[in-house]
Design a protein around this motif. Structure first.
Motif, PDB file in Angstrom:
ATOM      1  N   TYR A 154      10.515   7.936 -50.893  1.00 25.53           N
ATOM      2  CA  TYR A 154      10.316   6.486 -50.789  1.00 25.53           C
ATOM      3  C   TYR A 154       8.933   6.165 -50.223  1.00 25.53           C
ATOM      4  CZ  TYR A 154      15.168   5.199 -51.825  1.00 25.53           C
ATOM      5  OH  TYR A 154      16.374   4.986 -52.455  1.00 25.53           O
ATOM      6  N   SER A 206       4.089  -2.762 -56.425  1.00 24.63           N
ATOM      7  CA  SER A 206       5.384  -2.861 -57.103  1.00 24.63           C
ATOM      8  C   SER A 206       6.287  -3.876 -56.408  1.00 24.63           C
ATOM      9  CB  SER A 206       6.074  -1.490 -57.130  1.00 24.63           C
ATOM     10  OG  SER A 206       7.400  -1.605 -57.588  1.00 24.63           O
ATOM     11  N   GLU A 207       7.134  -4.529 -57.193  1.00 23.01           N
ATOM     12  CA  GLU A 207       8.096  -5.487 -56.644  1.00 23.01           C
ATOM     13  C   GLU A 207       9.183  -4.792 -55.816  1.00 23.01           C
ATOM     14  OE1 GLU A 207       9.651  -7.583 -59.955  1.00 23.01           O
ATOM     15  OE2 GLU A 207       7.825  -8.759 -60.319  1.00 23.01           O
ATOM     16  N   ARG A 208       9.285  -3.474 -55.939  1.00 20.51           N
ATOM     17  CA  ARG A 208      10.359  -2.749 -55.275  1.00 20.51           C
ATOM     18  C   ARG A 208       9.933  -2.131 -53.942  1.00 20.51           C
ATOM     19  NH1 ARG A 208      14.109   0.465 -59.497  1.00 20.51           N
ATOM     20  NH2 ARG A 208      15.618  -0.156 -57.919  1.00 20.51           N
ATOM     21  N   LYS A 226      15.516   0.806 -47.726  1.00 21.65           N
ATOM     22  CA  LYS A 226      16.322   2.008 -47.909  1.00 21.65           C
ATOM     23  C   LYS A 226      15.878   3.133 -46.979  1.00 21.65           C
ATOM     24  CE  LYS A 226      18.123   0.992 -52.469  1.00 21.65           C
ATOM     25  NZ  LYS A 226      18.231   1.357 -53.886  1.00 21.65           N
ATOM     26  N   PHE A 259      10.076   5.936 -57.867  1.00 17.90           N
ATOM     27  CA  PHE A 259      11.253   5.344 -57.206  1.00 17.90           C
ATOM     28  C   PHE A 259      12.513   6.141 -57.534  1.00 17.90           C
ATOM     29  CE2 PHE A 259      14.567   2.283 -56.267  1.00 17.90           C
ATOM     30  CZ  PHE A 259      14.083   1.648 -55.136  1.00 17.90           C
ATOM     31  N   SER A 288      11.236 -11.779 -49.805  1.00 16.94           N
ATOM     32  CA  SER A 288      11.944 -10.816 -50.647  1.00 16.94           C
ATOM     33  C   SER A 288      13.440 -11.063 -50.611  1.00 16.94           C
ATOM     34  CB  SER A 288      11.636  -9.390 -50.168  1.00 16.94           C
ATOM     35  OG  SER A 288      12.544  -8.465 -50.720  1.00 16.94           O
ATOM     36  N   GLU A 338      15.619   7.851 -55.287  1.00 19.93           N
ATOM     37  CA  GLU A 338      17.016   7.491 -55.528  1.00 19.93           C
ATOM     38  C   GLU A 338      17.884   8.721 -55.774  1.00 19.93           C
ATOM     39  OE1 GLU A 338      18.565   3.876 -56.098  1.00 19.93           O
ATOM     40  OE2 GLU A 338      17.282   4.242 -54.378  1.00 19.93           O
ATOM     41  N   GLU A 369      12.305  -3.114 -51.193  1.00 20.73           N
ATOM     42  CA  GLU A 369      13.567  -2.381 -51.328  1.00 20.73           C
ATOM     43  C   GLU A 369      13.423  -0.955 -50.804  1.00 20.73           C
ATOM     44  OE1 GLU A 369      16.669  -0.938 -54.860  1.00 20.73           O
ATOM     45  OE2 GLU A 369      14.913  -2.157 -55.357  1.00 20.73           O
ATOM     46  N   ALA A 370      12.278  -0.318 -51.099  1.00 23.02           N
ATOM     47  CA  ALA A 370      12.045   1.046 -50.632  1.00 23.02           C
ATOM     48  C   ALA A 370      12.018   1.108 -49.103  1.00 23.02           C
ATOM     49  CB  ALA A 370      10.738   1.578 -51.210  1.00 23.02           C
ATOM     50  N   ASP A 406       8.453   3.682 -61.952  1.00 20.99           N
ATOM     51  CA  ASP A 406       9.893   3.937 -62.022  1.00 20.99           C
ATOM     52  C   ASP A 406      10.209   5.385 -61.674  1.00 20.99           C
ATOM     53  OD1 ASP A 406      10.405   1.336 -62.793  1.00 20.99           O
ATOM     54  OD2 ASP A 406      10.331   1.785 -64.929  1.00 20.99           O
TER      55      ASP A 406
END
Length: 421
Positions: free
Chosen positions: A147, A157-159, A166, A124, A196, A128, A162-163, A121
């Protein structure tokens, strides 16, 4: 023969039942209170203080940040130090501290607690912070780097998808505008993370990027494939509007314009037939064509699009935004006096007061003052900007108005020409 119970007996029975219920509730409450007192008496002081600070975070993030700093000094060997460090960073972010201070707090967590559950977290969150709070081009580059650090250090990671998305969006948007790099990351999301929740969004962004690169047919093909995926109605409208952009960019301008107008009409007809998103479909299609006409300096056609919307949805909230856009079109057409009429129509219906107002009211106030500036009526312009600063100083337009006041501080009032005899 049995007689029915008297009214007094029924009342007494109801009263007795109520007494039993109240007694039971009191017993439960007293037991819970006693248990809480017992727990608080034996609870670790660090845990108790941490819980207090978490509650304070919801009320006053700035004070919570000070508290978490004190906590780390007072309980340096507690099992909750990584939790406190994480919430210190969160508190700084919530209280709008400087981006570098927030990032430093997250980096301290990563360096001092490499096995913390908050590690991913924190990586990430650093990205952000630079993306949301940064304003300079170098801040955008810092966000991209952060990122990529997250993708490298937290590959499971599940993100991750998303990274990557972005990163592509940062390359796509102002001020970087690197469309080739943006397309590369959008493709990676689609190819490497097809299941995803961000894959569809990346695919749509890839179509926009291809259009920016002049690859109209490739963009159209992507939009066509997206329409086959069973998108929700609102996303479906967005994809078809993307196709309108493609048609308006085709080499055969006449044929492209005809396709664009037909697609816009189809979008509106479909919304009316389904009786869903009618307002949204009407506004977005009118806005799309108005922007096209405005870019070609066809001001009457651009204004006509918004007037069509106003005629059909006269009581909708979107009408005020449509009027704001009409004023902007008139300003671009070189008629500031007519533009001001539209801006004043908005501001007169939304007078300043203690309650917050929609964003288009701030914008109308700013543009109304700007029309005076265009006419070199410096006193009226300063008065309009000052009113915006007085009532809405923290808004984006309020900050712009403050800069305008600094620029106009030395401007003399335009002398009034003598009347002709």
């Amino acid at each position: 023969m049995l007689l029915p119970p008297s009214k007094s007996f029924l009342f007494a029975r109801q009263a007795f039942c109520m007494v039993l219920v109240v007694t039971a509730c009191l017993v439960v409450c007293i037991s819970a209170w006693a248990e809480e007192k017992k727990t608080s008496a034996t609870e670790d002081p660090a845990a108790a203080r941490f819980r207090e600070l978490r509650n304070l975070y919801r009320q006053n993030a700035a004070k919570a940040a000070e508290g978490f700093r004190d906590f780390l000094t007072q309980f340096p060997k507690s099992d909750l130090t990584d939790d406190a460090q994480y919430w210190l960073a969160r508190s700084l972010d919530e209280s709008r501290a400087k981006p570098r201070d927030i990032v430093a707090a997250y980096r301290t967590l990563i360096e001092n607690h490499p096995r913390s559950n908050y590690r991913n977290d924190a990586y990430f969150a650093i990205a952000e912070v630079w993306r949301r709070r940064g304003r300079r081009p170098e801040d955008r580059n810092q966000a991209i780097k952060a990122y990529l650090d997250f993708i490298e250090h937290c590959p499971k990671s599940e993100r991750v998808s998303e990274a990557k998305l972005k990163v592509g969006e940062l390359y796509y948007d102002y001020p970087l505008r690197n469309y080739e790099k943006a397309a590369e990351f959008f493709r990676r999301v689609v190819r490497e993370h097809p299941d995803s929740s961000f894959a569809t969004r990346a695919y749509g962004q890839l179509a926009r990027t291809q259009l920016r690169l002049g690859r109209v047919e490739e963009a159209l093909a992507i939009y066509a494939r997206l329409l086959e995926t069973g998108l929700p109605d609102k996303q479906r409208i967005g994809v078809r509007l993307g196709m309108v952009d493609c048609y308006l960019s085709q080499k055969d301008r006449k044929a492209g314009l005809e396709k664009a107008l037909k697609t816009c009409q189809d979008i509106r007809d479909e919304a009316r037939e389904k009786k869903i998103l009618e307002d949204h479909a009407e506004y977005k299609t009118r806005e799309k064509m108005a922007s096209f006409y405005l870019g070609r300096k066809k001001y009457n056609e651009a204004e006509a699009e918004y007037r069509e919307y106003i005629a059909r949805f006269g009581k909708s909230a979107g009408v005020w935004q449509a009027r704001l856009n009409i004023g902007t079109i008139r300003l671009a057409a070189g008629t500031p006096d007519k533009a001001r009429e539209m801006f004043q129509l908005i501001t007169s219906k939304h007078p300043p007061g203690p309650k917050s107002v929609p964003w288009y009211v701030h914008r109308a106030m700013y543009l109304e003052a700007y029309t005076y500036e265009v006419e070199k009526k410096w006193c009226d312009a300063r008065g309009g900007y000052q009113k915006l600063v007085d009532h809405y100083p923290r808004t984006y337009d309020g900050r712009r108005a403050r800069k305008k006041l600094e620029e106009l501080a030395e401007k003399p009032e335009k002398p009034t020409p003598p009347e002709k005899k």
